[in-house]
Design a protein around this motif. Structure first.
Motif, PDB file in Angstrom:
ATOM      1  N   GLY A 493      -8.881   1.087   1.752  1.00  0.00           N
ATOM      2  CA  GLY A 493      -9.819   2.203   1.808  1.00  0.00           C
ATOM      3  C   GLY A 493      -9.404   3.338   2.705  1.00  0.00           C
ATOM      4  O   GLY A 493     -10.241   4.164   3.088  1.00  0.00           O
ATOM      5  N   TYR A 494      -8.084   3.456   3.033  1.00  0.00           N
ATOM      6  CA  TYR A 494      -7.642   4.472   3.985  1.00  0.00           C
ATOM      7  C   TYR A 494      -6.639   5.460   3.402  1.00  0.00           C
ATOM      8  O   TYR A 494      -6.047   6.253   4.149  1.00  0.00           O
ATOM      9  CB  TYR A 494      -7.049   3.798   5.227  1.00  0.00           C
ATOM     10  N   ALA A 495      -6.425   5.444   2.116  1.00  0.00           N
ATOM     11  CA  ALA A 495      -5.451   6.344   1.513  1.00  0.00           C
ATOM     12  C   ALA A 495      -5.755   6.464   0.029  1.00  0.00           C
ATOM     13  O   ALA A 495      -6.561   5.709  -0.519  1.00  0.00           O
ATOM     14  CB  ALA A 495      -4.020   5.837   1.729  1.00  0.00           C
ATOM     15  N   GLY A 496      -5.082   7.407  -0.618  1.00  0.00           N
ATOM     16  CA  GLY A 496      -5.222   7.574  -2.049  1.00  0.00           C
ATOM     17  C   GLY A 496      -4.007   8.288  -2.603  1.00  0.00           C
ATOM     18  O   GLY A 496      -3.780   9.456  -2.291  1.00  0.00           O
ATOM     19  N   GLY A 497      -3.196   7.606  -3.392  1.00  0.00           N
ATOM     20  CA  GLY A 497      -1.991   8.213  -3.917  1.00  0.00           C
ATOM     21  C   GLY A 497      -0.754   7.786  -3.142  1.00  0.00           C
ATOM     22  O   GLY A 497      -0.832   7.223  -2.043  1.00  0.00           O
ATOM     23  N   ILE A 498       0.401   8.075  -3.722  1.00  0.00           N
ATOM     24  CA  ILE A 498       1.667   7.571  -3.186  1.00  0.00           C
ATOM     25  C   ILE A 498       1.934   8.067  -1.770  1.00  0.00           C
ATOM     26  O   ILE A 498       2.246   7.283  -0.859  1.00  0.00           O
ATOM     27  CB  ILE A 498       2.828   7.970  -4.118  1.00  0.00           C
ATOM     28  N   VAL A 499       1.820   9.373  -1.544  1.00  0.00           N
ATOM     29  CA  VAL A 499       2.206   9.926  -0.245  1.00  0.00           C
ATOM     30  C   VAL A 499       1.264   9.469   0.864  1.00  0.00           C
ATOM     31  O   VAL A 499       1.716   9.042   1.938  1.00  0.00           O
ATOM     32  CB  VAL A 499       2.267  11.468  -0.308  1.00  0.00           C
ATOM     33  N   SER A 500      -0.029   9.548   0.632  1.00  0.00           N
ATOM     34  CA  SER A 500      -0.950   9.153   1.700  1.00  0.00           C
ATOM     35  C   SER A 500      -0.851   7.665   1.992  1.00  0.00           C
ATOM     36  O   SER A 500      -0.999   7.238   3.147  1.00  0.00           O
ATOM     37  CB  SER A 500      -2.387   9.552   1.364  1.00  0.00           C
ATOM     38  N   CYS A 501      -0.562   6.847   0.962  1.00  0.00           N
ATOM     39  CA  CYS A 501      -0.355   5.414   1.203  1.00  0.00           C
ATOM     40  C   CYS A 501       0.907   5.192   2.028  1.00  0.00           C
ATOM     41  O   CYS A 501       0.930   4.368   2.955  1.00  0.00           O
ATOM     42  CB  CYS A 501      -0.248   4.672  -0.123  1.00  0.00           C
ATOM     43  N   ALA A 502       1.973   5.914   1.689  1.00  0.00           N
ATOM     44  CA  ALA A 502       3.222   5.780   2.444  1.00  0.00           C
ATOM     45  C   ALA A 502       3.036   6.208   3.891  1.00  0.00           C
ATOM     46  O   ALA A 502       3.532   5.549   4.821  1.00  0.00           O
ATOM     47  CB  ALA A 502       4.316   6.600   1.772  1.00  0.00           C
ATOM     48  N   VAL A 503       2.329   7.314   4.100  1.00  0.00           N
ATOM     49  CA  VAL A 503       2.053   7.777   5.462  1.00  0.00           C
ATOM     50  C   VAL A 503       1.266   6.722   6.235  1.00  0.00           C
ATOM     51  O   VAL A 503       1.563   6.416   7.399  1.00  0.00           O
ATOM     52  CB  VAL A 503       1.290   9.113   5.428  1.00  0.00           C
ATOM     53  N   ASP A 504       0.264   6.128   5.572  1.00  0.00           N
ATOM     54  CA  ASP A 504      -0.537   5.116   6.246  1.00  0.00           C
ATOM     55  C   ASP A 504       0.309   3.882   6.560  1.00  0.00           C
ATOM     56  O   ASP A 504       0.157   3.265   7.624  1.00  0.00           O
ATOM     57  CB  ASP A 504      -1.742   4.731   5.390  1.00  0.00           C
ATOM     58  N   GLY A 505       1.217   3.531   5.652  1.00  0.00           N
ATOM     59  CA  GLY A 505       2.106   2.411   5.917  1.00  0.00           C
ATOM     60  C   GLY A 505       2.954   2.630   7.147  1.00  0.00           C
ATOM     61  O   GLY A 505       3.126   1.721   7.980  1.00  0.00           O
ATOM     62  N   GLU A 506       3.481   3.840   7.300  1.00  0.00           N
ATOM     63  CA  GLU A 506       4.293   4.142   8.486  1.00  0.00           C
ATOM     64  C   GLU A 506       3.436   4.108   9.753  1.00  0.00           C
ATOM     65  O   GLU A 506       3.865   3.596  10.798  1.00  0.00           O
ATOM     66  CB  GLU A 506       4.962   5.498   8.315  1.00  0.00           C
ATOM     67  N   ARG A 507       2.236   4.663   9.684  1.00  0.00           N
ATOM     68  CA  ARG A 507       1.344   4.656  10.857  1.00  0.00           C
ATOM     69  C   ARG A 507       1.041   3.234  11.298  1.00  0.00           C
ATOM     70  O   ARG A 507       1.049   2.911  12.496  1.00  0.00           O
ATOM     71  CB  ARG A 507       0.025   5.358  10.536  1.00  0.00           C
ATOM     72  N   VAL A 508       0.744   2.375  10.329  1.00  0.00           N
ATOM     73  CA  VAL A 508       0.390   0.997  10.663  1.00  0.00           C
ATOM     74  C   VAL A 508       1.594   0.267  11.256  1.00  0.00           C
ATOM     75  O   VAL A 508       1.447  -0.522  12.202  1.00  0.00           O
ATOM     76  CB  VAL A 508      -0.147   0.282   9.406  1.00  0.00           C
ATOM     77  N   ALA A 509       2.794   0.532  10.729  1.00  0.00           N
ATOM     78  CA  ALA A 509       3.989  -0.103  11.296  1.00  0.00           C
ATOM     79  C   ALA A 509       4.158   0.258  12.767  1.00  0.00           C
ATOM     80  O   ALA A 509       4.477  -0.599  13.605  1.00  0.00           O
ATOM     81  CB  ALA A 509       5.224   0.304  10.496  1.00  0.00           C
ATOM     82  N   VAL A 510       3.933   1.517  13.100  1.00  0.00           N
ATOM     83  CA  VAL A 510       4.014   1.950  14.500  1.00  0.00           C
ATOM     84  C   VAL A 510       2.939   1.254  15.332  1.00  0.00           C
ATOM     85  O   VAL A 510       3.186   0.821  16.471  1.00  0.00           O
ATOM     86  CB  VAL A 510       3.886   3.485  14.592  1.00  0.00           C
ATOM     87  N   ALA A 511       1.736   1.111  14.759  1.00  0.00           N
ATOM     88  CA  ALA A 511       0.661   0.434  15.486  1.00  0.00           C
ATOM     89  C   ALA A 511       0.997  -1.040  15.724  1.00  0.00           C
ATOM     90  O   ALA A 511       0.688  -1.593  16.794  1.00  0.00           O
ATOM     91  CB  ALA A 511      -0.646   0.562  14.704  1.00  0.00           C
ATOM     92  N   VAL A 512       1.626  -1.678  14.747  1.00  0.00           N
ATOM     93  CA  VAL A 512       2.039  -3.074  14.919  1.00  0.00           C
ATOM     94  C   VAL A 512       3.045  -3.192  16.061  1.00  0.00           C
ATOM     95  O   VAL A 512       2.941  -4.084  16.920  1.00  0.00           O
ATOM     96  CB  VAL A 512       2.649  -3.617  13.606  1.00  0.00           C
ATOM     97  N   ALA A 513       4.019  -2.282  16.097  1.00  0.00           N
ATOM     98  CA  ALA A 513       5.015  -2.314  17.177  1.00  0.00           C
ATOM     99  C   ALA A 513       4.347  -2.158  18.538  1.00  0.00           C
ATOM    100  O   ALA A 513       4.689  -2.866  19.502  1.00  0.00           O
ATOM    101  CB  ALA A 513       6.046  -1.214  16.950  1.00  0.00           C
ATOM    102  N   GLY A 514       3.383  -1.255  18.636  1.00  0.00           N
ATOM    103  CA  GLY A 514       2.664  -1.078  19.896  1.00  0.00           C
ATOM    104  C   GLY A 514       1.877  -2.317  20.282  1.00  0.00           C
ATOM    105  O   GLY A 514       1.846  -2.710  21.461  1.00  0.00           O
ATOM    106  N   PHE A 515       1.254  -2.946  19.300  1.00  0.00           N
ATOM    107  CA  PHE A 515       0.492  -4.171  19.552  1.00  0.00           C
ATOM    108  C   PHE A 515       1.384  -5.286  20.071  1.00  0.00           C
ATOM    109  O   PHE A 515       1.023  -6.000  21.019  1.00  0.00           O
ATOM    110  CB  PHE A 515      -0.194  -4.588  18.248  1.00  0.00           C
ATOM    111  N   LEU A 516       2.562  -5.438  19.481  1.00  0.00           N
ATOM    112  CA  LEU A 516       3.455  -6.531  19.881  1.00  0.00           C
ATOM    113  C   LEU A 516       4.125  -6.272  21.223  1.00  0.00           C
ATOM    114  O   LEU A 516       4.605  -7.211  21.866  1.00  0.00           O
ATOM    115  CB  LEU A 516       4.508  -6.762  18.796  1.00  0.00           C
ATOM    116  N   GLN A 517       4.151  -5.025  21.658  1.00  0.00           N
ATOM    117  CA  GLN A 517       4.737  -4.706  22.958  1.00  0.00           C
ATOM    118  C   GLN A 517       3.757  -4.916  24.102  1.00  0.00           C
ATOM    119  O   GLN A 517       4.163  -5.042  25.254  1.00  0.00           O
ATOM    120  CB  GLN A 517       5.240  -3.262  22.965  1.00  0.00           C
ATOM    121  N   ASP A 518       2.474  -4.912  23.794  1.00  0.00           N
ATOM    122  CA  ASP A 518       1.457  -5.052  24.846  1.00  0.00           C
ATOM    123  C   ASP A 518       1.462  -6.451  25.461  1.00  0.00           C
ATOM    124  O   ASP A 518       1.775  -7.435  24.792  1.00  0.00           O
ATOM    125  CB  ASP A 518       0.075  -4.740  24.283  1.00  0.00           C
TER     126      ASP A 518
END
Length: 518
Positions: A493-518
């Protein structure tokens, strides 16, 4: 810093590099070598009878060179790095995996469908023989629903991340450089499979994993933290975090979450039909009666109206495209649109859909959170019943639909399995039908010639967006009650279409890295 200038040319002049040279010189008041500037933007303005191509040119001063602003993607060979589970190999999942590689984490992608090549055979069987593989089709498989689509690479939402990185990443994996220039870039379904395969190769060659024909049936949760997934064969795959990027057609994932007591919530979505016109008719309307010729692309349109308190709008407009069967379950009919790179089918189609809210749904079965999903599936089954139990699609001439008249015949339609005449005006739910009918009349007023019985309405377009949202914290991007679970993309429920989904995928990957570093 280079100077950027904008100017308009006729389509013919814009296609000739020598004419562009002359226009740049006239704009700057001096002659400039072609190696000292580059085109960075191109769009078509067809609002007036005198159609123009608007060019954005970046000009470099003496001593400067035409430097590339292409981002550098530093994929790492991750070896025994920390594994992160990525559920779903659509745009959100693939781009999350690529970004994880850059961040030094190991993506382990799990996809219920098949790789691109065998998936193409399943799509061909659906098109030619009406044989549906519920796990490998237009929605499920490598690349997700985007693989066999028009491949539109533009988005209205540009505040959530760097969409330019997404375009460059596509270009790096084989997309034409024109996607970096065009105001409304697209790739085409004939080229997307090769690009998706190239991304697959990047992930695997740097130590990531992709597993196909594997369905996640349960999340592995320990002390309210996601630590892996359980597959349909009973095997467990462990990871330090789980990115859930399953797409909006994976209704069983929503039910899995509900069964595990993981919070999900209903959200507004949209349903309607797909309308198809001859492309030459849309060209004449949009290009003011002018023949398109070799210098203009097949014309498109974007339509929206407020009808009785709800938005009625065009969705996924495919100039020069075809209508495709997008069902993922037996005994259901769903349609969508796609086109090839050349957009040369002779047809123009678009979803025309109605905003649907929970109060519009007459029977909220099961839980409130799944009521919209049930409503979608019910309409898809009704559509199937009105085909006589086939994989063809129910259809009606456009004017006939609006005036509540059955169509005695149908115009030619691009839908590969075929269409059958059906009185959509009798069985579409009234909140959708009445607004669609009023919307088509309004669109006909703004686009003279659009409202015609030479157009065909095909049902049903029910997968434009997810009817469910998987809640996540806006800062950490994690689920509110399950640590390490990162809902992602259109299915969450956070994107719609190829580009916005790809952008959200990259954002979440960065958030995962931050979570694992904490």
């Amino acid at each position: 810093m280079p100077e950027t200038v904008f100017f308009d040319l006729s389509p013919e002049r814009a296609a000739d590099p020598r004419e562009v040279d002359r226009a740049v010189a006239a704009k700057l008041g001096r002659r400039i070598d072609a190696g000292r500037y580059r085109v960075v933007r191109r769009s078509i303005d067809a609002r007036m009878a005198r159609i123009r191509v608007r060019l954005g040119i970046q000009v470099y001063a003496d001593g400067e060179t035409v430097a590339s602003d292409r981002p550098v993607f530093g994929y790492r060979d991750i070896g025994n790095a920390t594994p992160v589970i990525v559920v779903g190999a659509g745009p959100a999942g693939i781009f999350a995996a690529l970004r994880l590689l850059e961040l030094g984490l190991k993506p382990v992608v799990i996809e219920r469908g098949k790789e691109v090549k065998p998936r193409r055979k399943d799509v061909a069987a659906l098109n030619r023989r009406g044989i549906l593989n519920c796990e490998s089709n237009y929605a499920f498989g490598e690349g997700g629903a985007g693989t066999f689509s028009d491949g539109k690479l533009y988005t209205r939402s540009k505040k959530r991340g760097d969409h330019g990185r997404v375009l460059h990443r596509f270009h790096q994996h084989g997309a034409d450089k024109q996607i970096l220039l065009d105001a409304h870039p697209h790739i085409g379904s004939n080229r997307l499979p090769q690009i998706v395969s190239a991304m697959h190769a990047t992930i695997v060659s740097h130590g990531g994993e992709i597993h196909f024909s594997r369905k996640v049936t349960r999340l592995k949760i320990v002390d309210c933290r996601a630590v892996g997934v359980v597959l349909d064969d009973g095997r467990q795959v462990d990871g330090a975090a789980v990115i859930l990027a399953t797409g909006h057609s994976a209704g069983d994932v929503y039910r899995m979450l509900a069964d595990q007591g993981i919070a999900i919530e209903a959200k507004p979505f949209a349903m309607g039909v797909r309308v198809e016109h001859p492309q030459k008719l849309i060209d004449r309307i949009q290009y003011h009666g002018r023949e398109r010729g070799p210098f203009l692309p097949p014309a498109s349109y974007s339509l929206v109206r407020q009808i009785d308190g709800r938005g009625v709008y065009s969705f996924c407009m495919c100039p020069g495209g075809i209508v495709v069967p997008a069902a993922t379950q037996q005994q259901s009919v769903v349609v969508n649109g796609m086109s090839f790179a050349k957009r040369n089918s002779g047809y123009a189609n678009a979803g025309i859909v109605v905003e649907t809210r929970l109060e519009d749904i007459p029977d909220m079965r099961n839980t409130v959170s799944l009521g919209g999903l049930d409503y979608q599936r019910t309409l898809e089954r009704i559509a199937f019943e009105h085909t006589g139990g086939q994989m063809v699609a129910p259809a009606q001439r456009l004017v006939d639909f609006v005036v509540n008249r059955a169509s005695s015949s149908l115009p030619a339609c691009s839908h590969p399995p075929g269409v059958v005449a059906s009185p959509l005006h009798q069985w579409l739910p009234e909140p959708i039908r009445l607004r669609l009918q009023a919307g088509f009349k309004a669109f006909g007023s703004s686009m003279k010639g659009f409202f015609t019985n030479d157009a065909v309405v095909v049902g049903v377009e029910s997968r434009t967006s997810s009817p469910v949202r998987i809640p996540r914290d806006p800062q950490t991007l994690q689920h509110g009650s399950v640590t390490g679970l990162f809902p992602c993309g259109e299915g969450a429920g956070y994107a719609g279409g190829i580009v916005s989904c790809a952008v959200d995928g990259e954002r979440v990957a960065v958030a995962v890295a931050g979570f694992l570093q904490d």
